[in-house]
Motif scaffolding. Structure first.
Motif, PDB file in Angstrom:
ATOM      1  N   VAL A 195      18.409  -5.439   5.395  1.00 55.37           N
ATOM      2  CA  VAL A 195      19.080  -4.559   6.370  1.00 55.37           C
ATOM      3  C   VAL A 195      18.150  -4.289   7.545  1.00 55.37           C
ATOM      4  N   VAL A 196      16.901  -3.958   7.247  1.00 55.83           N
ATOM      5  CA  VAL A 196      15.927  -3.660   8.302  1.00 55.83           C
ATOM      6  C   VAL A 196      15.668  -4.900   9.153  1.00 55.83           C
ATOM      7  N   ALA A 197      15.555  -6.057   8.511  1.00 57.12           N
ATOM      8  CA  ALA A 197      15.336  -7.294   9.273  1.00 57.12           C
ATOM      9  C   ALA A 197      16.510  -7.558  10.207  1.00 57.12           C
ATOM     10  N   GLY A 198      17.723  -7.324   9.736  1.00 59.75           N
ATOM     11  CA  GLY A 198      18.909  -7.492  10.589  1.00 59.75           C
ATOM     12  C   GLY A 198      18.908  -6.514  11.747  1.00 59.75           C
ATOM     13  N   ARG A 230      16.255  -5.143  13.082  1.00 56.62           N
ATOM     14  CA  ARG A 230      15.170  -5.555  13.981  1.00 56.62           C
ATOM     15  C   ARG A 230      15.621  -6.708  14.879  1.00 56.62           C
ATOM     16  N   ARG A 231      16.293  -7.707  14.293  1.00 57.05           N
ATOM     17  CA  ARG A 231      16.805  -8.831  15.095  1.00 57.05           C
ATOM     18  C   ARG A 231      17.810  -8.345  16.133  1.00 57.05           C
ATOM     19  N   ARG A 232      18.675  -7.448  15.722  1.00 59.39           N
ATOM     20  CA  ARG A 232      19.697  -6.925  16.629  1.00 59.39           C
ATOM     21  C   ARG A 232      19.039  -6.159  17.792  1.00 59.39           C
ATOM     22  N   ALA A 233      18.037  -5.347  17.483  1.00 64.80           N
ATOM     23  CA  ALA A 233      17.347  -4.593  18.529  1.00 64.80           C
ATOM     24  C   ALA A 233      16.678  -5.541  19.524  1.00 64.80           C
ATOM     25  N   MET A 234      16.031  -6.571  19.012  1.00 70.23           N
ATOM     26  CA  MET A 234      15.366  -7.528  19.894  1.00 70.23           C
ATOM     27  C   MET A 234      16.390  -8.262  20.753  1.00 70.23           C
ATOM     28  N   ARG A 235      17.473  -8.691  20.136  1.00 75.99           N
ATOM     29  CA  ARG A 235      18.523  -9.412  20.864  1.00 75.99           C
ATOM     30  C   ARG A 235      19.170  -8.518  21.923  1.00 75.99           C
ATOM     31  N   ASP A 236      19.305  -7.217  21.606  1.00 80.16           N
ATOM     32  CA  ASP A 236      19.909  -6.270  22.549  1.00 80.16           C
ATOM     33  C   ASP A 236      18.945  -5.884  23.678  1.00 80.16           C
ATOM     34  N   ARG A 251       0.809  -1.215   0.000  1.00 83.40           N
ATOM     35  CA  ARG A 251       0.000   0.000   0.000  1.00 83.40           C
ATOM     36  C   ARG A 251       0.836   1.256   0.000  1.00 83.40           C
ATOM     37  N   GLY A 252       2.141   1.157  -0.127  1.00 87.66           N
ATOM     38  CA  GLY A 252       2.974   2.351  -0.132  1.00 87.66           C
ATOM     39  C   GLY A 252       3.543   2.617   1.235  1.00 87.66           C
ATOM     40  N   TRP A 253       4.096   3.800   1.436  1.00 86.48           N
ATOM     41  CA  TRP A 253       4.796   4.106   2.669  1.00 86.48           C
ATOM     42  C   TRP A 253       4.231   5.350   3.323  1.00 86.48           C
ATOM     43  N   THR A 254       4.108   5.298   4.617  1.00 91.63           N
ATOM     44  CA  THR A 254       3.803   6.475   5.422  1.00 91.63           C
ATOM     45  C   THR A 254       4.822   6.480   6.544  1.00 91.63           C
ATOM     46  N   PRO A 255       5.004   7.616   7.230  1.00 93.57           N
ATOM     47  CA  PRO A 255       5.966   7.632   8.320  1.00 93.57           C
ATOM     48  C   PRO A 255       5.683   6.593   9.398  1.00 93.57           C
ATOM     49  N   ALA A 256       4.455   6.129   9.518  1.00 92.27           N
ATOM     50  CA  ALA A 256       4.140   5.107  10.508  1.00 92.27           C
ATOM     51  C   ALA A 256       4.619   3.734  10.058  1.00 92.27           C
ATOM     52  N   GLU A 257       5.057   3.614   8.805  1.00 93.88           N
ATOM     53  CA  GLU A 257       5.507   2.340   8.253  1.00 93.88           C
ATOM     54  C   GLU A 257       6.887   2.503   7.623  1.00 93.88           C
ATOM     55  N   PRO A 258       7.920   2.744   8.422  1.00 94.53           N
ATOM     56  CA  PRO A 258       9.243   3.011   7.844  1.00 94.53           C
ATOM     57  C   PRO A 258       9.798   1.878   7.006  1.00 94.53           C
ATOM     58  N   ASP A 259       9.368   0.639   7.249  1.00 91.67           N
ATOM     59  CA  ASP A 259       9.954  -0.478   6.510  1.00 91.67           C
ATOM     60  C   ASP A 259       9.058  -1.023   5.409  1.00 91.67           C
ATOM     61  N   ALA A 260       8.054  -0.263   4.990  1.00 97.58           N
ATOM     62  CA  ALA A 260       7.170  -0.710   3.920  1.00 97.58           C
ATOM     63  C   ALA A 260       7.761  -0.357   2.558  1.00 97.58           C
ATOM     64  N   ALA A 300      22.006   3.097  15.365  1.00 94.55           N
ATOM     65  CA  ALA A 300      23.162   2.210  15.547  1.00 94.55           C
ATOM     66  C   ALA A 300      22.831   0.797  15.068  1.00 94.55           C
ATOM     67  N   HIS A 301      21.603   0.341  15.292  1.00 95.87           N
ATOM     68  CA  HIS A 301      21.183  -0.964  14.758  1.00 95.87           C
ATOM     69  C   HIS A 301      21.236  -0.943  13.225  1.00 95.87           C
TER      70      HIS A 301
END
Length: 171
Positions: free
Chosen positions: A31-34, A36-42, A13-22, A50-51
């Protein structure tokens, strides 16, 4: 159990600021998935710059090339690994928002305001470049544009001259 860092759905559906990874390219989505994993692990509640920096350095050769093969890249990766194992503990539970750039008006759940602005800026850079999807180097340029971001703090600690780095990115 609901994930601590929500993944945005329905990227068609496109991108809005509420959906930075769309609507990202496969490379930037990786890159975003990596990040996200790093943030969760941290144990962080949000993806921060930094993530994103860590994930960009791991997966994007064009971003690594901006370091011109210098010794700073190894030192930088060392700092980012340290952050992953405890360096960033003072940041846990806090929201990264340097206030240096305009605020994204919508709530970007799971993203620090600074990281969400970087994603928005990467898309804007792609448009100014002539269209097409944002690339990793577009996101990298935006991550280092906010001199008060966590990513820039890590770059400084690694001895990277951010002004010089910015010149290589733009060149």
């Amino acid at each position: 159990m609901r994930p601590r860092i929500p993944r945005q759905q329905d990227s068609d559906r496109g991108w809005t600021p509420a959906e930075p990874d769309a609507g990202l390219t496969d490379e930037l989505a990786s890159v975003v998935a990596g990040a996200r994993r790093r943030a969760m692990r941290d144990g962080d509640r949000q993806i921060d710059t930094a993530h994103l920096l860590h994930s960009l350095l791991e997966s994007d050769p064009e971003v690594r090339a901006a370091f011109d093969g210098g010794p700073h890249l190894a030192r930088l990766l060392g700092y980012l690994v340290q952050r992953s194992i405890g360096y960033g503990l003072s940041w846990q539970g806090t929201v990264e928002d340097s206030g240096a750039l305009p605020v994204v008006t919508a709530d970007a759940a799971g993203w620090s305001p600074t990281a969400a602005r970087a994603m928005e800026g990467a898309r804007d850079r792609a448009v100014r470049r002539g269209g097409g999807p944002a690339r990793g180097v577009d996101l990298f340029a935006e991550v280092v544009a906010d001199r008060e971001s966590r990513a820039v703090e890590v770059l400084h600690r690694a001895g990277v001259d951010v002004g010089e780095l910015t010149g290589r990115i733009e060149g």
